[in-house]
Write an enzyme that holds these catalytic residues in place. Structure first.
Site, PDB file in Angstrom:
ATOM      1  N   CYS A 158      25.625  41.120  46.448  1.00 59.81           N
ATOM      2  CA  CYS A 158      26.190  40.308  45.364  1.00 59.81           C
ATOM      3  C   CYS A 158      25.145  40.270  44.263  1.00 59.81           C
ATOM      4  CB  CYS A 158      26.524  38.897  45.847  1.00 59.81           C
ATOM      5  SG  CYS A 158      27.094  37.809  44.526  1.00 59.81           S
ATOM      6  N   CYS A 177      31.033  39.467  38.016  1.00 60.82           N
ATOM      7  CA  CYS A 177      30.605  40.133  39.249  1.00 60.82           C
ATOM      8  C   CYS A 177      29.482  41.090  38.883  1.00 60.82           C
ATOM      9  CB  CYS A 177      31.771  40.883  39.891  1.00 60.82           C
ATOM     10  SG  CYS A 177      31.318  41.849  41.348  1.00 60.82           S
TER      11      CYS A 177
END
Length: 274
Positions: A73, A217
């Protein structure tokens, strides 16, 4: 259990120090904590653990809101770096961490920005994983909604990237949900919808695996730029405009690591009984 709430461009996290406190979390506990009405509420939970390798500083674990553990992530990595610095777990600007699928170098640039060495993009289908006979710059994927042309890459997690003419009109939720679970992605995929403004600037929306669309993201921004460069439509330094803000991505091409720079914001500290 003590925790911090943080965000990277609106992609929000519950961050937990597993170095100075004992932490045991089940999938069900994570789902309850992720609930925005009855829990803390977050896109992902980040867990800081002692290093598995004595030459590294920490081990970095990521859990989606549905309780599933993932290997990467990007926005979380920036918040991870800011968190361990704020909590006094490290006292230098460069830090070396391991993830489920590799290693990362995180650098505190200033009071706001963190630069992340995301490593080299992975194009080999079997390593993504993606079902294909060989690497292609473009793959054709068929869904019940439409047939799409897309690039596929891993930034430590699988990404499917497609170009759209208008980011606001993109069918992010419908098509994103279908592509996320497409049978050619054995571990599911994050799906990026990329509108190219020019060779140095794109707009991007991402339907994240196990989460849905988020404000931003980081690994998705990295994947989109890598795909654009590989396809010959973007240059080496690209500004990525996401709903939650802007990231700067640099990649000099095959054999070189990709870098992401952006903000990491601490919101509050809390304590919760499990």
């Amino acid at each position: 259990m003590q925790f911090s709430k943080m965000h990277g461009l609106g992609n929000d996290f519950m961050v937990i120090d597993g170095v100075t406190q004992n932490v045991y979390l089940t999938e069900d506990m994570i789902r309850k904590l992720a609930d925005r009405h009855y829990g803390v509420g977050f896109d992902q939970l980040l867990l800081v653990e002692p290093p598995y390798d004595p030459e590294l500083d920490f081990h970095y674990r990521i859990f989606n809101a549905d309780g599933s553990e993932v290997a990467q992530c990007g926005n979380g990595a920036r918040c991870f770096a800011r968190f361990v610095s704020l909590k006094g777990l490290i006292n230098r600007s460069d830090m070396y961490v391991s993830t489920a699928k590799g290693k990362m170098v995180l650098t505190l640039v200033d009071e706001e920005n963190v630069r992340v060495n995301m490593g080299e993009p992975i194009w080999e289908p079997a390593k993504i994983p993606f079902i294909a006979n060989k690497f292609e710059k473009n793959y054709i994927l068929r869904t019940d909604l439409q047939t799409v042309l897309c690039g596929v890459v891993s930034m430590g997690n699988p990404h499917c990237v497609l170009q759209v003419d208008d980011i606001e009109q993109a069918t992010v939720h419908q098509l994103g949900a279908l592509l996320e679970k497409h049978h050619r992605f054995p571990e599911r995929a994050n799906v990026g919808f990329m509108q190219i403004i020019d060779r140095h600037h794109i707009k991007l929306r991402v339907f994240e695996r196990g989460v849905g669309e988020t404000k931003a993201c980081g690994s998705g921004a990295c994947a989109a730029v890598a795909v654009g460069i590989m396809q010959g439509v973007l240059d080496a330094n690209v500004q990525v405009s996401l709903p939650g803000g802007t990231l700067q991505i640099e990649w000099q091409g095959k054999g070189k690591p990709l870098y992401m720079t952006g903000t990491a914001t601490h919101i509050y500290d809390g304590f919760i009984k499990l």
